[in-house]
Write a protein that holds these residues in place. Structure first.
Motif, short mmCIF file in Angstrom:
data_model
loop_
_atom_site.label_atom_id
_atom_site.label_comp_id
_atom_site.label_asym_id
_atom_site.label_seq_id
_atom_site.Cartn_x
_atom_site.Cartn_y
_atom_site.Cartn_z
N TYR A 141 78.86 22.57 24.89
CA TYR A 141 77.69 21.88 24.35
C TYR A 141 78.20 20.78 23.44
CZ TYR A 141 73.13 20.93 22.38
OH TYR A 141 71.97 20.31 22.00
N ASP A 145 81.97 25.35 21.82
CA ASP A 145 82.09 26.42 22.82
C ASP A 145 81.01 27.45 22.55
OD1 ASP A 145 82.98 27.82 20.60
OD2 ASP A 145 85.07 27.89 21.24
N ASP A 146 80.98 28.53 23.32
CA ASP A 146 79.92 29.52 23.16
C ASP A 146 79.91 30.14 21.77
OD1 ASP A 146 78.21 29.75 25.43
OD2 ASP A 146 79.90 30.51 26.57
N TYR A 147 81.10 30.42 21.25
CA TYR A 147 81.19 31.04 19.92
C TYR A 147 80.62 30.09 18.87
CZ TYR A 147 83.16 32.51 15.45
OH TYR A 147 83.31 32.86 14.14
N THR A 205 75.34 36.36 27.86
CA THR A 205 74.86 35.05 28.27
C THR A 205 75.82 33.99 27.76
OG1 THR A 205 72.54 35.74 28.24
CG2 THR A 205 72.98 33.38 28.14
N SER A 206 76.31 33.16 28.65
CA SER A 206 77.23 32.09 28.28
C SER A 206 76.76 30.78 28.89
CB SER A 206 78.65 32.41 28.78
OG SER A 206 78.70 32.39 30.20
N LEU A 207 77.27 29.67 28.35
CA LEU A 207 76.95 28.37 28.91
C LEU A 207 77.39 28.28 30.36
CD1 LEU A 207 77.81 25.85 26.04
CD2 LEU A 207 75.56 26.41 26.95
N ARG A 220 78.61 27.53 19.26
CA ARG A 220 77.17 27.33 19.49
C ARG A 220 76.37 28.43 18.81
NH1 ARG A 220 73.87 29.76 22.99
NH2 ARG A 220 75.62 30.72 24.09
N GLN A 221 76.76 29.68 19.04
CA GLN A 221 76.04 30.80 18.45
C GLN A 221 76.18 30.83 16.94
OE1 GLN A 221 77.38 34.36 20.44
NE2 GLN A 221 76.66 33.69 22.45
N CYS A 258 71.90 34.26 21.51
CA CYS A 258 73.09 34.71 20.77
C CYS A 258 73.47 36.14 21.14
CB CYS A 258 72.83 34.61 19.27
SG CYS A 258 72.55 32.93 18.66
#
Length: 702
Positions: A268, A278-280, A328-330, A282-283, A324
């Motif tokens: 993102y 990254d996913d981490y 679920t991941s990007l 982002r959350q 979160c």
């Protein structure tokens, strides 16, 4: 006696009522998981505040399918049931069909109720027929919970009054079964009979314009959740357009579904600074936004209303980008998107509709070709060319370079990307467009660096412009023009169209290596901006379909050149001949599209300036600045653009009277051939010429 009185007082004292957030954190247990933790659903903290707000009579939430809504809602239901002994409140929950209600009871409500002692202490949660338990109607002291299907409206009508009404997936509910009326409307009538009642509506929207979820949300204060970037500190609402992924190199075998895309590389990208999450991260940004806001005293935990509050709290934009929770991941979302897009390009639109609804939490809008020229012509407005309209406060320009002429569009932008055409024109080269001394470039100077009259009397200038430099034949002249105009108060950008159909509208230019001269731009010391023309045209095409005033509307004046509408509709979206499986905008045979291209470039300039991210207070400040006009100041500067010479020549220029509102061409006057065409010569003073207010002001200020 005193002890008896104290005991009586203790029995009569109502327990302290907990907030929804506090109840969920301290008393609510998820079956097969454990204690409820907002660490996984921080975006629901703000919803808790709305549920507790006595001024809120309805909570509407338009969402993606898998964000944890159902178990959050069950937590609130458990709270209502547990407090029923001292705060009686019957509940009714509406589902599309009776079968959906039964599945909800068996798979979600009953296991959750059985896992929470706060519920089992006051309500029978057994399944034994001997106990008289019914799945669709369970009672507790002070109330009941009834689960009904919209296909059986009699179940709603048989209920006298309720304190909490719940509607799950309103888009799927029946409108009028057996002539007994709308099921949701029937519930609303039962809520009116209960003092302090609340309706809770949560759903995934279906088709734009037909979605009940979207329609109800339009009547709310439309709250959004801007997320703060850990890198730049700016906030924005998470948007699918900011998700990016890599592609395989040329010559590499492509995936049968994903094509050249590499979904596992998905990140993102912050639209404010370009930093990749990254996913981490982002959350973490989502959690920090909500938790920090709440800790700072914001009970809404970061949610911001975008419309006037009238008793209905609405929450929008909750796509899977906000999720979160584990699992679920990007990358997963991107894979779903690519799969849906592949099916769409085969002629199956259903998968893309499902992705838009269930993953992005948005209503799907069926897209056809661009609007027709006649439809645009019918919406033209009566206002003068070269006069900035009242709502416009920020000017951008787009310049398309042809072999013999320049096409130029000036646009004024207001809040929420509403825009007004200030002028569209084409100016022809006298000799050669590649001649840097041709008067066509001087006339472009006058247009880009001149000033424009605003409807309220102020004078405004273009702040940002994108100039097309993609034609190799004209690159020498265009690169020279951009480089030689630096430092003149205009953000003038050399641009080229991106090769990828998936490119975003704005991509930051690569850093320039002063030791490298691999390209012509390097030799000129320029950074070239790549424009995602396909994305821009998709955006503009949608905006052109809108009518009236308001966000994203595009306005244009009736006196614009006759072929303007044909140029604006000169492309259609069809399968690409070079990018397999892609739908791209393509030019109709024999149709000019310079006005369409200039719209793209002027929009790119607006996006570079982040006008789509500006807050309402920023726009208020811009408008306030325009209002501070000194009536005795110089509001008719020498460079005021009131007429455009479409065929500029060294031998003549057109003069325009400064005073008054009328634009009037004067006779041509001879000027120095070495003087820039950007400067218009002034007529000598006339004894019988009337002084304008601006001229009077200049005389008094000498």
């Amino acid at each position: 006696m005193a002890r008896v009185a104290a005991k009586a007082a203790e029995l009569l004292t109502l327990p302290k009522r907990k907030s929804t957030k506090e109840f969920l954190e301290t008393e609510y247990v998820l079956p097969d998981f454990g204690e409820y933790d907002f660490y996984y659903t921080p975006y629901f903290i703000g919803v808790c505040a709305a549920l507790d707000d006595p001024d809120v009579v309805e909570v509407d939430l338009m969402k993606a399918a898998q964000i944890g809504w159902t178990f959050f809602l069950l937590g609130f239901i458990c709270k209502v049931i547990s407090e029923s002994e001292y705060d009686p409140c019957p509940i009714i929950a509406l589902f599309a069909k009776t079968g959906d209600a039964k599945n909800f009871h068996d798979e979600k409500f009953l296991p959750t109720a059985q896992a929470n002692s706060s519920v089992t202490d006051v309500m029978d949660v057994s399944t034994s027929r001997k106990s008289g338990a019914r799945w669709d109607n369970r009672t507790y002291p002070g109330g009941f919970i009834k689960l009904v299907g919209s296909n059986s409206p009699g179940n709603v009508k048989s209920t006298s009054k309720v304190g909490v009404g719940v509607v799950e997936e309103p888009d799927d509910t029946a409108d009028n079964v057996a002539g007994q009326g709308d099921a949701i409307g029937n519930i609303e009538e039962r809520l009116k009979r209960f003092i302090g009642s609340m309706l809770i509506v949560g759903g995934t929207p279906a088709v734009k314009g037909l979605s009940k979820t979207e329609a109800r949300l339009d009547q709310t204060d439309k709250r959004v959740l801007p997320v703060v970037c850990h890198n730049c500190g700016e906030s924005h609402v998470l948007n699918w357009d900011n998700v990016h992924w890599d592609s395989v190199d040329e010559g590499t075998e492509v995936h049968p579904v994903y094509g050249r895309a590499l979904p596992d590389s998905a990140v993102y990208r912050c639209p404010c600074c370009g930093w990749e999450w990254d996913d981490y991260q982002r959350q973490e940004n989502i959690r920090n936004t909500c938790f920090n806001a709440f800790d700072a005293g914001d009970v809404n935990a970061g949610w911001v209303p975008t419309a006037t509050f009238t008793g209905r709290a609405g929450f929008m934009g909750l796509s899977e980008l906000y999720v979160c929770m584990p699992g679920t991941s990007l990358a997963d979302v991107v894979k779903d998107y690519l799969s849906a897009k592949a099916e769409f390009e085969k002629g199956n639109e259903n998968s893309l509709i499902k992705f838009t609804n269930q993953k992005l939490g948005q209503a799907y809008e069926y897209k056809g070709d661009n609007v027709s020229a006649d439809e645009l012509r019918a919406k033209a407005e009566d206002y003068p060319e070269l006069v900035v309209q009242r709502g416009g406060v920020f000017l951008t320009a787009g310049v398309d370079v042809q072999r013999d002429r320049l096409a130029i569009k000036v646009k004024a932008w207001g809040r929420d990307l509403e825009s007004w055409l200030v002028c569209y024109t084409e100016i022809y080269a006298k000799n050669d467009i590649n001649d840097i001394n041709d008067p066509v470039w001087g006339e472009l100077d006058r247009i880009l660096f001149g000033s424009y009259r605003h409807e309220i009397g102020a004078v405004v200038r273009i702040k940002s412009a994108s100039l097309d430099t993609s034609d190799g034949v004209t690159q020498g002249a265009t690169y020279h023009y951009v480089r030689s105009r630096r430092g003149r108060g205009l953000n003038l950008m050399a641009i080229k169209g991106a090769t990828s159909a998936d490119a975003p509208i704005v991509t930051l230019p690569r850093r320039m290596d002063i030791n490298s001269q691999k390209t012509k731009a390097d030799k000129f010391g320029l950074q070239v901006w790549r424009v995602g023309t396909q994305a821009a045209k998709d955006l503009i095409s949608g905006h052109l379909k809108l009518s009236g005033s308001g966000p994203n509307r595009i306005h244009y004046y009736e006196s614009v050149r006759a072929d303007y509408y044909d140029q604006m509709t000169g492309e259609i979206k069809a399968p690409s001949r070079t990018q397999r499986g892609k739908m791209v905008w393509q030019q109709k045979s024999g149709t000019a599209i310079e006005a369409w291209d200039c719209e793209v470039y002027a929009t790119h300039a607006a996006m570079v300036e982040k006008l789509h991210l500006k807050k309402h207070d920023w726009w208020d400040h811009q408008q306030a600045s325009l209002m501070q006009v000194d009536l005795l100041g110089d509001n008719a500067p020498d460079d005021l653009v009131t007429v455009i010479d479409n065929r500029p020549d060294f031998d003549e220029v057109y003069e325009v009277e400064e005073a008054g509102d009328l634009v009037q061409e004067s006779k041509p006057v001879t000027v120095n051939p070495f003087k820039s065409a950007a400067v218009q010569s002034k007529p000598s003073g006339s004894q019988d010429k009337k002084l304008s207010l601006a001229e009077l002001g200049r005389m008094m200020n000498r």
